[in-house]
Design an enzyme around this catalytic site. Structure first.
Site, PDB file in Angstrom:
ATOM      1  N   HIS A  30       0.855  -1.189   0.000  1.00 38.93           N
ATOM      2  CA  HIS A  30       0.000   0.000   0.000  1.00 38.93           C
ATOM      3  C   HIS A  30       0.888   1.235   0.000  1.00 38.93           C
ATOM      4  O   HIS A  30       0.728   2.160   0.783  1.00 38.93           O
ATOM      5  CB  HIS A  30      -0.928  -0.020   1.235  1.00 38.93           C
ATOM      6  N   VAL A  33       2.274   2.772  -5.423  1.00 35.12           N
ATOM      7  CA  VAL A  33       1.432   2.112  -6.422  1.00 35.12           C
ATOM      8  C   VAL A  33       0.188   1.498  -5.771  1.00 35.12           C
ATOM      9  O   VAL A  33      -0.951   1.714  -6.221  1.00 35.12           O
ATOM     10  CB  VAL A  33       2.232   1.031  -7.193  1.00 35.12           C
ATOM     11  N   GLY A  34       0.385   0.721  -4.713  1.00 35.23           N
ATOM     12  CA  GLY A  34      -0.732  -0.005  -4.099  1.00 35.23           C
ATOM     13  C   GLY A  34      -1.857   0.923  -3.657  1.00 35.23           C
ATOM     14  O   GLY A  34      -3.042   0.611  -3.845  1.00 35.23           O
ATOM     15  N   GLU A 147       1.925  -6.086 -16.821  1.00 33.98           N
ATOM     16  CA  GLU A 147       2.001  -4.916 -17.715  1.00 33.98           C
ATOM     17  C   GLU A 147       2.744  -3.744 -17.078  1.00 33.98           C
ATOM     18  O   GLU A 147       3.540  -3.055 -17.725  1.00 33.98           O
ATOM     19  CB  GLU A 147       0.574  -4.482 -18.098  1.00 33.98           C
ATOM     20  N   ASP A 219      17.138  -1.177 -12.869  1.00 34.80           N
ATOM     21  CA  ASP A 219      15.695  -1.181 -13.155  1.00 34.80           C
ATOM     22  C   ASP A 219      15.454  -1.238 -14.667  1.00 34.80           C
ATOM     23  O   ASP A 219      14.642  -2.028 -15.153  1.00 34.80           O
ATOM     24  CB  ASP A 219      15.069   0.085 -12.549  1.00 34.80           C
ATOM     25  N   LYS A 223      13.773  -4.250 -17.143  1.00 34.10           N
ATOM     26  CA  LYS A 223      12.753  -3.998 -18.175  1.00 34.10           C
ATOM     27  C   LYS A 223      13.247  -4.454 -19.548  1.00 34.10           C
ATOM     28  O   LYS A 223      12.479  -5.007 -20.345  1.00 34.10           O
ATOM     29  CB  LYS A 223      12.397  -2.513 -18.181  1.00 34.10           C
ATOM     30  N   GLY A 325       5.337   6.543 -11.399  1.00 34.15           N
ATOM     31  CA  GLY A 325       4.387   7.284 -10.564  1.00 34.15           C
ATOM     32  C   GLY A 325       3.179   6.435 -10.212  1.00 34.15           C
ATOM     33  O   GLY A 325       2.863   5.455 -10.902  1.00 34.15           O
TER      34      GLY A 325
HETATM   35  P1  NDP Z   1       6.607   1.520  -2.081  1.00 34.36           P
HETATM   36  O1  NDP Z   1       7.906   1.361  -1.389  1.00 34.36           O
HETATM   37  O2  NDP Z   1       5.990   2.869  -2.165  1.00 34.36           O
HETATM   38  O3  NDP Z   1       5.520   0.540  -1.414  1.00 34.36           O
HETATM   39  C1  NDP Z   1       5.830  -0.763  -1.031  1.00 34.36           C
HETATM   40  C2  NDP Z   1       4.700  -1.303  -0.187  1.00 34.36           C
HETATM   41  O4  NDP Z   1       4.979  -2.661   0.127  1.00 34.36           O
HETATM   42  C3  NDP Z   1       4.493  -0.566   1.132  1.00 34.36           C
HETATM   43  O5  NDP Z   1       3.127  -0.364   1.369  1.00 34.36           O
HETATM   44  C4  NDP Z   1       5.075  -1.529   2.162  1.00 34.36           C
HETATM   45  O6  NDP Z   1       4.427  -1.478   3.430  1.00 34.36           O
HETATM   46  C5  NDP Z   1       4.742  -2.851   1.513  1.00 34.36           C
HETATM   47  N1  NDP Z   1       5.570  -3.941   2.022  1.00 34.36           N
HETATM   48  C6  NDP Z   1       6.909  -3.996   2.165  1.00 34.36           C
HETATM   49  N2  NDP Z   1       7.284  -5.195   2.677  1.00 34.36           N
HETATM   50  C7  NDP Z   1       6.134  -5.890   2.847  1.00 34.36           C
HETATM   51  C8  NDP Z   1       5.861  -7.192   3.351  1.00 34.36           C
HETATM   52  N3  NDP Z   1       6.838  -8.003   3.765  1.00 34.36           N
HETATM   53  N4  NDP Z   1       4.569  -7.606   3.395  1.00 34.36           N
HETATM   54  C9  NDP Z   1       3.584  -6.792   2.972  1.00 34.36           C
HETATM   55  N5  NDP Z   1       3.782  -5.543   2.487  1.00 34.36           N
HETATM   56  C10 NDP Z   1       5.053  -5.109   2.428  1.00 34.36           C
HETATM   57  O7  NDP Z   1       6.814   0.903  -3.539  1.00 34.36           O
HETATM   58  P2  NDP Z   1       6.070   1.305  -4.897  1.00 34.36           P
HETATM   59  O8  NDP Z   1       4.628   1.327  -4.670  1.00 34.36           O
HETATM   60  O9  NDP Z   1       6.738   2.480  -5.514  1.00 34.36           O
HETATM   61  O10 NDP Z   1       6.484   0.059  -5.828  1.00 34.36           O
HETATM   62  C11 NDP Z   1       5.887  -1.205  -5.682  1.00 34.36           C
HETATM   63  C12 NDP Z   1       6.274  -2.078  -6.866  1.00 34.36           C
HETATM   64  O11 NDP Z   1       5.824  -1.466  -8.072  1.00 34.36           O
HETATM   65  C13 NDP Z   1       7.770  -2.296  -7.024  1.00 34.36           C
HETATM   66  O12 NDP Z   1       7.996  -3.589  -7.522  1.00 34.36           O
HETATM   67  C14 NDP Z   1       8.151  -1.276  -8.102  1.00 34.36           C
HETATM   68  O13 NDP Z   1       9.285  -1.644  -8.837  1.00 34.36           O
HETATM   69  C15 NDP Z   1       6.917  -1.329  -8.965  1.00 34.36           C
HETATM   70  N6  NDP Z   1       6.701  -0.152  -9.787  1.00 34.36           N
HETATM   71  C16 NDP Z   1       6.742   1.098  -9.203  1.00 34.36           C
HETATM   72  C17 NDP Z   1       6.526   2.208  -9.970  1.00 34.36           C
HETATM   73  C18 NDP Z   1       6.575   3.573  -9.400  1.00 34.36           C
HETATM   74  O14 NDP Z   1       6.542   4.544 -10.186  1.00 34.36           O
HETATM   75  N7  NDP Z   1       6.643   3.748  -8.092  1.00 34.36           N
HETATM   76  C19 NDP Z   1       6.251   2.100 -11.419  1.00 34.36           C
HETATM   77  C20 NDP Z   1       6.215   0.732 -11.916  1.00 34.36           C
HETATM   78  C21 NDP Z   1       6.443  -0.339 -11.115  1.00 34.36           C
HETATM   79  P3  NDP Z   1       4.415  -0.159   4.338  1.00 34.36           P
HETATM   80  O15 NDP Z   1       3.430   0.768   3.678  1.00 34.36           O
HETATM   81  O16 NDP Z   1       3.944  -0.630   5.650  1.00 34.36           O
HETATM   82  O17 NDP Z   1       5.807   0.378   4.339  1.00 34.36           O
HETATM   83  N1  HSE Z   2      11.657   3.465 -10.611  1.00 38.33           N
HETATM   84  C1  HSE Z   2      11.000   3.219 -11.856  1.00 38.33           C
HETATM   85  C2  HSE Z   2      11.307   4.331 -12.823  1.00 38.33           C
HETATM   86  C3  HSE Z   2       9.518   3.115 -11.657  1.00 38.33           C
HETATM   87  O1  HSE Z   2      11.812   5.378 -12.373  1.00 38.33           O
HETATM   88  O2  HSE Z   2      11.075   4.167 -14.011  1.00 38.33           O
HETATM   89  C4  HSE Z   2       8.782   2.706 -12.908  1.00 38.33           C
HETATM   90  O3  HSE Z   2       9.079   1.390 -13.253  1.00 38.33           O
END
Ligand code: NDP
Ligand code: HSE
Length: 447
Positions: A30, A33-34, A147, A219, A223, A325
């Site tokens: 969460h 992205v989540g 995707e 990264d 990709k 993002g």
């Molecule tokens: P964040 O670091 O913002 O979020 C990671 C989340 O995972 C947090 O909510 C964290 O919990 C949770 N988490 C970590 N460890 C655990 C665990 N053991 N069990 C359950 N939950 C856990 O990452 P992003 O949202 O940026 O990225 C997530 C994924 O998406 C990555 O693989 C990234 O490469 C990919 N991605 C990201 C993009 C981006 O622009 N940000 C774009 C494309 C892909 P808590 O909130 O408690 O810390």
């Molecule tokens: N960290 C990655 C980037 C997120 O900057 O492109 C998207 O995959």
């Protein structure tokens, strides 16, 4: 005919549970992205239900820190035990947006084994363990979608899996990392310092949890591995990709490039190549690259991504859009969730992996590249000819040579024609060790 992990789009083993049935969703993560996936899933729940033929119902959200203040999710839906959540009988689709490799691998494999379809945005995981994940999805006859793992909102995975499935891809190249593009653009356009630009990219949610993965090119290499695997029907893993990041690019490199008519971009380049003996192979690489200012990739700014695909019949295609993002990535994740949910309701599976071509992955030294070399050389008659001979001995022809006075030395800027990477890098080694060369200031490949 053999194919390592292909599967037919069949409804034989998954007839679907029928129109109007709910689909249980578990979201793991969460963060950037989540939280956006959850927001959009709830905001558009009625429309999504129409598109799917049944409602997506949230069963739980796994996080690491239960005490962290969060908007948009009620406390009773949160858990720090992802394994228990994914194994619930009423969970049909697991959305992995945690990041990292080892823990998500265990959870995703467990989910697939338990018959849940998986949607992940995790390129590091897919690029490191694609075969294992695809085999687990096949064994359980469920979907594995990713995707969002490449270029966030740009639907390049679906385009390679479906739209271009009948064509012969020759080359896929482009900007696939938003953070490094943001940094390079900020350094070029506003003169921002590297560290400040990286801090801003992190604040905006573009960077990975450990931004080393962005700036060192890892990264983008993940990709590239995914794109090459899909495009060439050959398994290409993260370790097969030659990878150089942007951490050594200086403000001087950027301004010198600009004066010479280029911008520096971190490019991923995946190619089908034929060696001197006529054998086919594939290659994938990531490195800073000089792109001529008039090239369309040069004007891809901020955190935007752009991908060129060159295919035998389709010709040249270019895809451009938000590459990082929360919301743009959530768009791709939700698209996959809709696809997986439709299959749960109506039956069938998404197109899977197909690595039937099984081409060898070429060494980086076997690809053809072009170099832009900036060096300080001693200022004496005949130096130019002696240095030019070092290129000629390996059959490397020079496109341009520019000499400028620079204090007690001469500054020499050499642009080569295309040559074998191994020959070019061996020549640079020789130049570095030559008494005539005081310093090799920079070596950057050209697009
Ligand atoms: P964040 O670091 O913002 O979020 C990671 C989340 O995972 C947090 O909510 C964290 O919990 C949770 N988490 C970590 N460890 C655990 C665990 N053991 N069990 C359950 N939950 C856990 O990452 P992003 O949202 O940026 O990225 C997530 C994924 O998406 C990555 O693989 C990234 O490469 C990919 N991605 C990201 C993009 C981006 O622009 N940000 C774009 C494309 C892909 P808590 O909130 O408690 O810390
Ligand atoms: N960290 C990655 C980037 C997120 O900057 O492109 C998207 O995959």
């Amino acid at each position: 005919m053999t194919s390592s992990t292909a599967h037919p789009e069949s409804t034989t083993h998954n007839p679907g549970r029928g129109d109007g049935e709910a689909v249980g969703i578990a979201i793991l993560g969460h963060g950037t992205v989540g939280s956006e996936v959850l927001r959009l899933m709830e905001e558009h729940s009625d429309s999504l239900a129409h598109r799917i033929g049944g409602r997506m119902e949230l069963r739980g959200v796994a996080v690491s820190d239960l005490e962290k203040p969060r908007l948009g999710v009620s406390r009773e839906l949160l858990t720090d035990d992802a394994m228990t959540l994914i194994n619930r009988d009423d969970v049909d689709i697991v959305v992995e947006v945690i990041g990292g490799i080892d823990y998500p691998r265990r959870v995703v494999l467990a989910a697939l084994k338990a018959g849940k379809s998986v949607v992940t945005a995790n390129k590091a995981l897919v690029a490191a363990h694609a075969d294992e994940l695809a085999a687990a999805a096949d064994a359980a006859n469920v979907d594995l979608y990713f995707e969002a793992a490449v270029a966030a909102a740009i639907p390049v995975v679906g385009m390679l899996r479906r739209s271009l499935a009948g064509d012969q891809i020759e080359r896929i190249s482009g900007i696939v990392n938003g953070t490094t593009n943001f940094i390079l653009d900020a350094m070029e356009s506003t003169g921002a310092a590297y560290g400040d630009a990286l801090a801003e990219a992190t604040r905006l949610g573009y960077a990975e949890a450990d931004p080393t993965a962005d700036v060192e090119g890892h990264d983008a290499a993940s990709k590239a591995a995914i794109l090459a695997s899909l495009g060439f029907h050959t398994r290409v893993n993260f370790n097969d990709v030659h990878c150089e990041g942007i951490s050594k690019i200086t403000a001087d490199d950027i301004s010198a490039a600009s004066s010479a008519g280029y911008v520096i971009k971190l490019l991923a380049i995946c190619e089908r190549i034929t060696d001197a003996e006529g054998n086919e192979a594939v290659s994938a690489r990531v490195h800073p690259t000089l792109v001529p200012k008039e090239h369309p990739l040069a004007s891809v700014n901020e955190s935007y991504n752009a991908i060129f695909v060159e295919a035998e019949a389709a010709g040249r295609l270019m895809f451009y859009g938000n590459g990082a993002g929360g919301a743009p990535t959530a768009s791709a994740v939700l698209g996959d969730m809709v696809g997986a949910a439709r299959n749960k309701v109506h039956g069938g599976r998404a197109p899977g992996e197909n690595t039937y071509a099984n081409l060898p992955v070429a060494d980086f030294g076997a690809v053809h590249t072009r170099y832009h070399i900036d060096m300080d050389v001693v200022d004496r008659t005949g130096v130019l000819a002696e240095l030019a001979a070092k290129f000629a001995v390996r059959g490397i022809s020079l496109k341009t040579v520019r000499q400028e006075e620079s204090g007690e030395h001469s500054r020499l800027i050499v642009v080569t024609h295309s040559a074998l990477e191994s020959d070019l890098s061996a020549t640079v080694d020789e130049l570095t060790n030559s008494p005539d060369v005081k310093a090799v200031n920079s070596v950057i490949r050209l697009f």
